[in-house]
Design a protein around this motif. Sequence first.
Motif, PDB file in Angstrom:
ATOM      1  N   SER A   1      -6.934  11.313   1.679  1.00  0.00           N
ATOM      2  CA  SER A   1      -5.959  10.322   1.243  1.00  0.00           C
ATOM      3  C   SER A   1      -6.285   9.814  -0.147  1.00  0.00           C
ATOM      4  CB  SER A   1      -5.905   9.156   2.227  1.00  0.00           C
ATOM      5  OG  SER A   1      -7.149   8.517   2.306  1.00  0.00           O
ATOM      6  N   GLN A   2      -5.231   9.424  -0.841  1.00  0.00           N
ATOM      7  CA  GLN A   2      -5.354   8.828  -2.162  1.00  0.00           C
ATOM      8  C   GLN A   2      -4.402   7.644  -2.229  1.00  0.00           C
ATOM      9  OE1 GLN A   2      -4.207  12.401  -4.327  1.00  0.00           O
ATOM     10  NE2 GLN A   2      -6.263  12.489  -5.202  1.00  0.00           N
ATOM     11  N   LEU A   3      -4.916   6.493  -2.691  1.00  0.00           N
ATOM     12  CA  LEU A   3      -4.080   5.308  -2.846  1.00  0.00           C
ATOM     13  C   LEU A   3      -3.434   5.317  -4.223  1.00  0.00           C
ATOM     14  CD1 LEU A   3      -6.316   2.528  -1.279  1.00  0.00           C
ATOM     15  CD2 LEU A   3      -4.375   3.715  -0.250  1.00  0.00           C
ATOM     16  N   LEU A   4      -2.182   4.945  -4.263  1.00  0.00           N
ATOM     17  CA  LEU A   4      -1.472   4.820  -5.526  1.00  0.00           C
ATOM     18  C   LEU A   4      -1.917   3.537  -6.208  1.00  0.00           C
ATOM     19  CD1 LEU A   4       0.906   5.756  -7.395  1.00  0.00           C
ATOM     20  CD2 LEU A   4       2.321   4.207  -6.059  1.00  0.00           C
TER      21      LEU A   4
ATOM     22  N   ILE B   1       0.843  -1.199   0.000  1.00  0.00           N
ATOM     23  CA  ILE B   1       0.000   0.000   0.000  1.00  0.00           C
ATOM     24  C   ILE B   1       0.879   1.251   0.000  1.00  0.00           C
ATOM     25  CG2 ILE B   1      -1.821   1.264   1.211  1.00  0.00           C
ATOM     26  CD1 ILE B   1      -2.682  -1.528   0.178  1.00  0.00           C
ATOM     27  N   SER B   2       0.677   2.077  -1.004  1.00  0.00           N
ATOM     28  CA  SER B   2       1.367   3.352  -1.124  1.00  0.00           C
ATOM     29  C   SER B   2       0.283   4.421  -1.196  1.00  0.00           C
ATOM     30  CB  SER B   2       2.225   3.360  -2.394  1.00  0.00           C
ATOM     31  OG  SER B   2       2.864   4.606  -2.569  1.00  0.00           O
ATOM     32  N   ALA B   3       0.334   5.398  -0.303  1.00  0.00           N
ATOM     33  CA  ALA B   3      -0.735   6.388  -0.240  1.00  0.00           C
ATOM     34  C   ALA B   3      -0.174   7.798  -0.061  1.00  0.00           C
ATOM     35  CB  ALA B   3      -1.681   6.063   0.916  1.00  0.00           C
ATOM     36  N   PHE B   4      -0.916   8.749  -0.603  1.00  0.00           N
ATOM     37  CA  PHE B   4      -0.593  10.158  -0.454  1.00  0.00           C
ATOM     38  C   PHE B   4      -1.674  10.809   0.389  1.00  0.00           C
ATOM     39  CE2 PHE B   4       1.515   8.735  -4.236  1.00  0.00           C
ATOM     40  CZ  PHE B   4       2.752   9.348  -4.157  1.00  0.00           C
TER      41      PHE B   4
ATOM     42  N   THR C   1      -0.522  -3.402   4.612  1.00  0.00           N
ATOM     43  CA  THR C   1      -1.925  -3.707   4.324  1.00  0.00           C
ATOM     44  C   THR C   1      -2.763  -2.445   4.478  1.00  0.00           C
ATOM     45  OG1 THR C   1      -2.444  -4.194   6.632  1.00  0.00           O
ATOM     46  CG2 THR C   1      -1.683  -6.064   5.258  1.00  0.00           C
ATOM     47  N   ILE C   2      -3.979  -2.515   3.956  1.00  0.00           N
ATOM     48  CA  ILE C   2      -4.916  -1.400   4.119  1.00  0.00           C
ATOM     49  C   ILE C   2      -5.289  -1.250   5.592  1.00  0.00           C
ATOM     50  CG2 ILE C   2      -7.097  -2.635   3.710  1.00  0.00           C
ATOM     51  CD1 ILE C   2      -6.193   0.747   2.164  1.00  0.00           C
TER      52      ILE C   2
ATOM     53  N   MET D   1       1.942  14.382   2.423  1.00  0.00           N
ATOM     54  CA  MET D   1       2.694  13.273   3.004  1.00  0.00           C
ATOM     55  C   MET D   1       2.522  12.032   2.143  1.00  0.00           C
ATOM     56  SD  MET D   1       2.102  11.790   6.877  1.00  0.00           S
ATOM     57  CE  MET D   1       0.372  11.398   6.661  1.00  0.00           C
ATOM     58  N   HIS D   2       3.576  11.241   2.059  1.00  0.00           N
ATOM     59  CA  HIS D   2       3.500   9.934   1.410  1.00  0.00           C
ATOM     60  C   HIS D   2       3.832   8.893   2.463  1.00  0.00           C
ATOM     61  CE1 HIS D   2       5.171   6.436  -0.829  1.00  0.00           C
ATOM     62  NE2 HIS D   2       4.041   6.623  -1.479  1.00  0.00           N
ATOM     63  N   GLY D   3       3.086   7.804   2.435  1.00  0.00           N
ATOM     64  CA  GLY D   3       3.343   6.713   3.374  1.00  0.00           C
ATOM     65  C   GLY D   3       3.200   5.367   2.696  1.00  0.00           C
ATOM     66  N   ILE D   4       3.875   4.368   3.250  1.00  0.00           N
ATOM     67  CA  ILE D   4       3.766   3.009   2.725  1.00  0.00           C
ATOM     68  C   ILE D   4       3.379   2.068   3.869  1.00  0.00           C
ATOM     69  CG2 ILE D   4       5.286   3.296   0.736  1.00  0.00           C
ATOM     70  CD1 ILE D   4       7.569   2.126   2.375  1.00  0.00           C
TER      71      ILE D   4
END
Length: 162
Positions: free
Chosen positions: A147-150, A78-81, A124-125, A118-121
């Motif tokens: 938030s937005q998922l990549l 999971i990569s999210a902004f 899991t969701i 911010m970006h985070g990894i």
Amino acid sequence: MSTKTPHTFTLPVVALDETDRKILTSLHENARISYTELGKLVGLSRVAVQTRIAALMDEGVIERFTAVINPARIGIEISAFFNVEVEPQFLEEVSGKLADEPEVTSLYHMSGPSKLHMHGIFETIQGMERFLVEKVYAMPGIVSVDSQLLLKRYKSRMGMKL
């Protein structure tokens, strides 16, 4: 009445010659290149290249050398902004706490009403949800979080290219 000098966030610009630019371009492509091989590419001796790289590091042009790890290859899917709106008086405190979180890979203060980007990894969701609920939402001063998922990465570049 005392007058405070405002903070300026400018650093002196380092003048780079063509050889410095060639060295930086080569290091950006392959930071593991030897000084000898790099010297051959730019027309300098190994010692001259080593001296120039040391100077570029001392001047803060080169911040560090690092390995770029593919998160998906080690189970981090999971990569999210996130756009995090913060009450202005809490901006420094919140940004400091978020910067210390291992899930956070990058954090920027953006223009707008006290926005942090911010970006985070996360593995899991559910891990992302725990991060938001237990860490982000619990911080004083947080106004909102978007938030937005990549879904797919088309380009990603570490550092800057000359």
